[in-house]
Scaffold this motif. Structure first.
Motif, PDB file in Angstrom:
ATOM      1  N   GLU A   1       6.691 -43.607 -25.541  1.00  0.00           N
ATOM      2  CA  GLU A   1       7.781 -44.421 -24.997  1.00  0.00           C
ATOM      3  C   GLU A   1       8.408 -45.330 -26.062  1.00  0.00           C
ATOM      4  O   GLU A   1       7.715 -46.010 -26.812  1.00  0.00           O
ATOM      5  N   GLY A   2       9.736 -45.327 -26.112  1.00  0.00           N
ATOM      6  CA  GLY A   2      10.471 -46.220 -27.003  1.00  0.00           C
ATOM      7  C   GLY A   2      10.684 -45.682 -28.405  1.00  0.00           C
ATOM      8  O   GLY A   2      11.494 -46.220 -29.154  1.00  0.00           O
TER       9      GLY A   2
ATOM     10  N   GLU B   1      12.679 -42.467 -23.191  1.00  0.00           N
ATOM     11  CA  GLU B   1      12.535 -43.212 -21.942  1.00  0.00           C
ATOM     12  C   GLU B   1      12.592 -42.262 -20.746  1.00  0.00           C
ATOM     13  O   GLU B   1      12.815 -41.056 -20.913  1.00  0.00           O
ATOM     14  N   GLN B   2      12.363 -42.808 -19.579  1.00  0.00           N
ATOM     15  CA  GLN B   2      12.302 -42.039 -18.334  1.00  0.00           C
ATOM     16  C   GLN B   2      13.456 -41.037 -18.228  1.00  0.00           C
ATOM     17  O   GLN B   2      14.612 -41.381 -18.480  1.00  0.00           O
TER      18      GLN B   2
END
Ligand code: ZN
Length: 160
Positions: A50-51, A4-5
């Motif tokens: 992502e994820g 994630e970010q």
């Protein structure tokens, strides 16, 4: 830990084109390490990461629009050889790096004259659908300094 970010993700990839032709692989070196969410890889690949978590393997097909962009026909430029450090070794099909107002750009040589070189300004991967086979090796929190710089420090990192 999930991607994630502002986390660092280390991953291996094998890149091939639509026809299955192998283009590039990270398998003969350290996994690539990127700071996620800072556009350090092409958008289509970043979105696919992502994820995911360590050990995940997946394949993603990235369209040109989410990769290196579409090809622009006729987007060429004539460059004086004195601006190209490796000019003597260039032949049609060679790649070289041109300094532009928006930073260095990888270009492809079309034609070599006595004092000038015609280059294609499209990125070599522009217009291509790219297939990545990805294996997530590790996901970790980024150091504050890495987030401030917008890139990874340490193993697998590019630049400083
Ligand atoms: Zn740095």
């Amino acid at each position: 830990m999930n991607v994630e970010q502002d986390r660092v993700v280390l991953f291996h990839y094998e890149l091939s084109d639509e026809a299955g032709l192998a283009l590039e692989s990270s398998r003969d070196r350290d996994p690539l390490a990127i700071l996620f969410g800072h556009r350090n890889v092409i958008p289509g690949l970043e979105a696919a990461l992502e994820g995911h978590t360590s050990g995940d393997r997946f394949r993603v097909e990235v369209k040109p629009e989410d990769g290196y962009g579409l090809r622009t026909e006729g987007w060429t430029q004539r460059v004086s050889k004195k601006h190209l450090p490796n000019a003597r070794r260039l032949v049609p099909g060679s790649r070289t790096v041109l300094r532009t107002g928006s930073g260095p750009r990888t270009v492809t040589v079309l034609k070599v004259g006595s004092s000038v070189v015609d280059v294609d300004l499209n990125h070599p991967m522009a217009g291509r659908t790219l297939c990545f086979d990805v294996e997530i090796v590790d996901v970790r929190e980024a150091a504050p300094e890495e987030i401030a710089h917008g890139h990874v420090h340490g193993p697998g990192a590019h630049g400083g």
